[in-house]
Design an enzyme around this catalytic site. Sequence first.
Site, PDB file in Angstrom:
ATOM      1  N   ASN A   1      -3.155  -6.707   8.778  1.00 11.38           N
ATOM      2  CA  ASN A   1      -4.412  -6.467   7.352  1.00 11.38           C
ATOM      3  C   ASN A   1      -4.536  -7.902   6.830  1.00 11.38           C
ATOM      4  O   ASN A   1      -5.351  -7.753   5.895  1.00 11.38           O
ATOM      5  CB  ASN A   1      -3.892  -4.773   6.419  1.00 11.38           C
ATOM      6  CG  ASN A   1      -2.492  -5.148   5.774  1.00 11.38           C
ATOM      7  OD1 ASN A   1      -2.720  -5.849   4.947  1.00 11.38           O
ATOM      8  ND2 ASN A   1      -1.457  -5.082   6.487  1.00 11.38           N
TER       9      ASN A   1
ATOM     10  N   HIS B   1      -0.972  -4.413  19.711  1.00 13.89           N
ATOM     11  CA  HIS B   1      -1.029  -4.320  18.495  1.00 13.89           C
ATOM     12  C   HIS B   1       0.044  -2.732  18.207  1.00 13.89           C
ATOM     13  O   HIS B   1      -0.317  -1.939  18.818  1.00 13.89           O
ATOM     14  CB  HIS B   1      -1.737  -3.916  17.072  1.00 13.89           C
ATOM     15  CG  HIS B   1      -1.139  -3.998  15.493  1.00 13.89           C
ATOM     16  ND1 HIS B   1      -0.980  -2.769  14.886  1.00 13.89           N
ATOM     17  CD2 HIS B   1      -1.063  -4.788  15.052  1.00 13.89           C
ATOM     18  CE1 HIS B   1      -0.710  -2.811  14.033  1.00 13.89           C
ATOM     19  NE2 HIS B   1      -0.620  -4.066  13.687  1.00 13.89           N
TER      20      HIS B   1
ATOM     21  N   GLU C   1      -0.310  -0.216  16.628  1.00 12.28           N
ATOM     22  CA  GLU C   1      -0.603   0.608  16.164  1.00 12.28           C
ATOM     23  C   GLU C   1      -1.274   1.344  16.780  1.00 12.28           C
ATOM     24  O   GLU C   1      -2.109   2.658  17.748  1.00 12.28           O
ATOM     25  CB  GLU C   1      -1.833   0.543  14.345  1.00 12.28           C
ATOM     26  CG  GLU C   1      -1.995   1.556  13.813  1.00 12.28           C
ATOM     27  CD  GLU C   1      -3.090   1.694  13.045  1.00 12.28           C
ATOM     28  OE1 GLU C   1      -2.393   0.652  12.468  1.00 12.28           O
ATOM     29  OE2 GLU C   1      -3.886   2.353  12.414  1.00 12.28           O
TER      30      GLU C   1
ATOM     31  N   CYS D   1       0.998  -0.798  -0.148  1.00  9.37           N
ATOM     32  CA  CYS D   1      -0.034  -0.221   0.246  1.00  9.37           C
ATOM     33  C   CYS D   1       0.651   1.399  -0.184  1.00  9.37           C
ATOM     34  O   CYS D   1       2.691   1.029   0.261  1.00  9.37           O
ATOM     35  CB  CYS D   1      -0.944  -0.112   1.290  1.00  9.37           C
ATOM     36  SG  CYS D   1      -0.168  -0.154   3.058  1.00  9.37           S
TER      37      CYS D   1
ATOM     38  N   HIS E   1       5.302  -5.136   9.144  1.00  3.79           N
ATOM     39  CA  HIS E   1       5.541  -6.562   9.783  1.00  3.79           C
ATOM     40  C   HIS E   1       5.655  -7.425   8.537  1.00  3.79           C
ATOM     41  O   HIS E   1       4.376  -8.452   7.933  1.00  3.79           O
ATOM     42  CB  HIS E   1       4.220  -6.676   9.582  1.00  3.79           C
ATOM     43  CG  HIS E   1       3.589  -6.036  11.486  1.00  3.79           C
ATOM     44  ND1 HIS E   1       3.107  -5.953  12.063  1.00  3.79           N
ATOM     45  CD2 HIS E   1       4.524  -6.201  12.521  1.00  3.79           C
ATOM     46  CE1 HIS E   1       3.422  -5.510  13.130  1.00  3.79           C
ATOM     47  NE2 HIS E   1       4.151  -5.845  13.214  1.00  3.79           N
TER      48      HIS E   1
ATOM     49  N   THR F   1      -6.082   1.323  11.787  1.00  5.74           N
ATOM     50  CA  THR F   1      -6.800   1.695  10.518  1.00  5.74           C
ATOM     51  C   THR F   1      -7.202   0.270   9.480  1.00  5.74           C
ATOM     52  O   THR F   1      -7.066   0.114   8.018  1.00  5.74           O
ATOM     53  CB  THR F   1      -4.944   2.074   9.510  1.00  5.74           C
ATOM     54  OG1 THR F   1      -4.212   1.653  10.117  1.00  5.74           O
ATOM     55  CG2 THR F   1      -5.463   3.794   9.825  1.00  5.74           C
TER      56      THR F   1
HETATM   57  S1  SF4 Z   1      -2.305   2.500   7.357  1.00  6.12           S
HETATM   58 FE1  SF4 Z   1      -0.985   1.372   7.228  1.00  6.12          FE
HETATM   59  S2  SF4 Z   1      -2.618  -0.823   5.795  1.00  6.12           S
HETATM   60 FE2  SF4 Z   1      -2.829   1.789   5.546  1.00  6.12          FE
HETATM   61  S3  SF4 Z   1      -2.111   2.484   4.130  1.00  6.12           S
HETATM   62 FE3  SF4 Z   1      -1.045   2.651   5.774  1.00  6.12          FE
HETATM   63  S4  SF4 Z   1       0.450   1.391   6.185  1.00  6.12           S
HETATM   64 FE4  SF4 Z   1      -1.318   1.077   4.403  1.00  6.12          FE
END
Ligand code: SF4
Length: 287
Positions: free
Chosen positions: A228, A133, A135, A12, A43, A171
Amino acid sequence: MKINKIEPQGYCGGVVRALKIMDKTLADSSLPKPIYCLGSVIHNSHVIDHYTDLGIITIEDKGLSRLELLDKIDEGTVIFSAHGVSPLVYEKAKNKGLTIIDATCPMVLTVHKRMLKHLEDGYECIYIGTDRHPECEGVLGISDKIHFVGSTNDVLNLNINSDKIYVTNQTTLSMYDIKLIFDELKKKYPNIEIDDKICDATTARQTAMYNQPDCDLCIIVGDPKSSNTKKLYKVSKEIAGKNTVFVEDLNMLDKSILDNVNTVNISSGASTPPYLVDEIIDYLNKK
Ligand code: SF4
């Protein structure tokens, strides 16, 4: 064998950006050495091994927070991973005199900013995420007043008495799971302000998984630590109802499951190097 490469898949925008930052950091001879990455930059173990070979030291210790991991770094340059870090981590790195390079994904930074704004505006704030996690740790580290929700069950245990309630989220969650949590929250707090922050890359990949064509087997390629990627597996298996396997790479694919398989769908997480998918496709094409 028919192979459907499900699009979109692979890196991404946030991952591409983080890896460019890693490359730029390596190329900048003016930066103090050694160069550390606080936790995995993304990851995927193949990616981490690649940067280890080039000289970036990833500091990872399951069970330790980013704040605790910083105790292992006393000099040089520190890169913050795409998952983001809490303001406390920034502060501690600065106080240690480290040079900071921030590879946090802009989508994650938006969540931090929105959370801070609502706390300042006097909202009771809820964050939906996966416990431990990175994040999630980064956002919860903004304030100990944030209420954490990991499942619909956690909603039952919330005890908030306010007219101003705000909720946002990690996210990379499943868009299907989060809808159930939002619905429970709306039932309990009808005036709640919902700010769904599942990123576009995650939404597009999960939607493609849901709409995938019929197949005998769906292969999801990615690291077991990748949030994800785990959600893609879950959507394919539980929501789309496909016979699905999760593999890290070609070596981890149990070849015996390919007997009697005529059609394969294949996808990968936002942190999976595309060559790992291509290797599996090449293998399948030769069968
Ligand atoms: S939040 Fe995570 S999955 Fe979404 S664009 Fe950013 S790095 Fe990629």
